[in-house]
Design a protein around this motif. Sequence first.
Motif, PDB file in Angstrom:
ATOM      1  N   PHE A 158       0.842  -1.191   0.000  1.00  0.00           N
ATOM      2  CA  PHE A 158       0.000   0.000   0.000  1.00  0.00           C
ATOM      3  C   PHE A 158       0.872   1.234   0.000  1.00  0.00           C
ATOM      4  CE2 PHE A 158       0.798  -0.980   4.421  1.00  0.00           C
ATOM      5  CZ  PHE A 158       1.010   0.242   5.012  1.00  0.00           C
ATOM      6  N   GLU A 159       0.276   2.327  -0.438  1.00  0.00           N
ATOM      7  CA  GLU A 159       0.938   3.622  -0.413  1.00  0.00           C
ATOM      8  C   GLU A 159       0.219   4.469   0.622  1.00  0.00           C
ATOM      9  OE1 GLU A 159       1.350   7.523  -3.268  1.00  0.00           O
ATOM     10  OE2 GLU A 159       1.159   5.553  -4.207  1.00  0.00           O
ATOM     11  N   MET A 169      -8.159   2.749  -0.686  1.00  0.00           N
ATOM     12  CA  MET A 169      -8.724   2.839  -2.031  1.00  0.00           C
ATOM     13  C   MET A 169      -8.082   1.797  -2.948  1.00  0.00           C
ATOM     14  SD  MET A 169      -9.011   6.910  -2.596  1.00  0.00           S
ATOM     15  CE  MET A 169     -10.204   7.877  -1.704  1.00  0.00           C
ATOM     16  N   PRO A 170      -8.603   0.573  -2.917  1.00  0.00           N
ATOM     17  CA  PRO A 170      -8.074  -0.456  -3.808  1.00  0.00           C
ATOM     18  C   PRO A 170      -8.360  -0.104  -5.269  1.00  0.00           C
ATOM     19  CG  PRO A 170      -9.546  -1.404  -2.151  1.00  0.00           C
ATOM     20  CD  PRO A 170      -9.672   0.088  -2.074  1.00  0.00           C
ATOM     21  N   ALA A 171      -7.459  -0.505  -6.151  1.00  0.00           N
ATOM     22  CA  ALA A 171      -7.611  -0.192  -7.573  1.00  0.00           C
ATOM     23  C   ALA A 171      -8.813  -0.894  -8.193  1.00  0.00           C
ATOM     24  CB  ALA A 171      -6.345  -0.567  -8.321  1.00  0.00           C
ATOM     25  N   ASP A 172      -9.154  -2.066  -7.684  1.00  0.00           N
ATOM     26  CA  ASP A 172     -10.172  -2.884  -8.349  1.00  0.00           C
ATOM     27  C   ASP A 172     -11.449  -3.100  -7.543  1.00  0.00           C
ATOM     28  OD1 ASP A 172      -8.888  -4.368  -6.449  1.00  0.00           O
ATOM     29  OD2 ASP A 172      -8.651  -6.147  -7.678  1.00  0.00           O
ATOM     30  N   SER A 173     -11.667  -2.288  -6.497  1.00  0.00           N
ATOM     31  CA  SER A 173     -12.903  -2.423  -5.726  1.00  0.00           C
ATOM     32  C   SER A 173     -13.238  -1.095  -5.051  1.00  0.00           C
ATOM     33  CB  SER A 173     -12.791  -3.554  -4.696  1.00  0.00           C
ATOM     34  OG  SER A 173     -11.785  -3.280  -3.760  1.00  0.00           O
ATOM     35  N   ASP A 174     -14.365  -1.063  -4.375  1.00  0.00           N
ATOM     36  CA  ASP A 174     -14.818   0.153  -3.702  1.00  0.00           C
ATOM     37  C   ASP A 174     -13.916   0.500  -2.518  1.00  0.00           C
ATOM     38  OD1 ASP A 174     -17.000   0.367  -5.419  1.00  0.00           O
ATOM     39  OD2 ASP A 174     -18.290  -0.822  -4.104  1.00  0.00           O
ATOM     40  N   PRO A 175     -13.817   1.792  -2.176  1.00  0.00           N
ATOM     41  CA  PRO A 175     -13.030   2.207  -1.021  1.00  0.00           C
ATOM     42  C   PRO A 175     -13.528   1.569   0.276  1.00  0.00           C
ATOM     43  CG  PRO A 175     -13.577   4.090  -2.379  1.00  0.00           C
ATOM     44  CD  PRO A 175     -14.382   2.928  -2.898  1.00  0.00           C
TER      45      PRO A 175
END
Length: 60
Positions: free
Chosen positions: A13-14, A40-46
């Motif tokens: 994670f960043e 905030m994943p790139a491929d799903s909801d926050p």
Amino acid sequence: MTKRYLKEHNVQFEERNINQQPQYLDYLKQQGYQSVPVVMPADSDPIVGFRPDSLKGLVG
């Protein structure tokens, strides 16, 4: 707790610290968030707050 969970499960994670980088607080407010942490994943909801049930989906 969220950061510890991600580290313990080797999830990359960043981190954007709103205390050290206040512009990110403004960004979160503009997006309608009222609490932290926000993951905030790139491929799903926050994911807002410490939600181990939701964070489990990030563990690969």
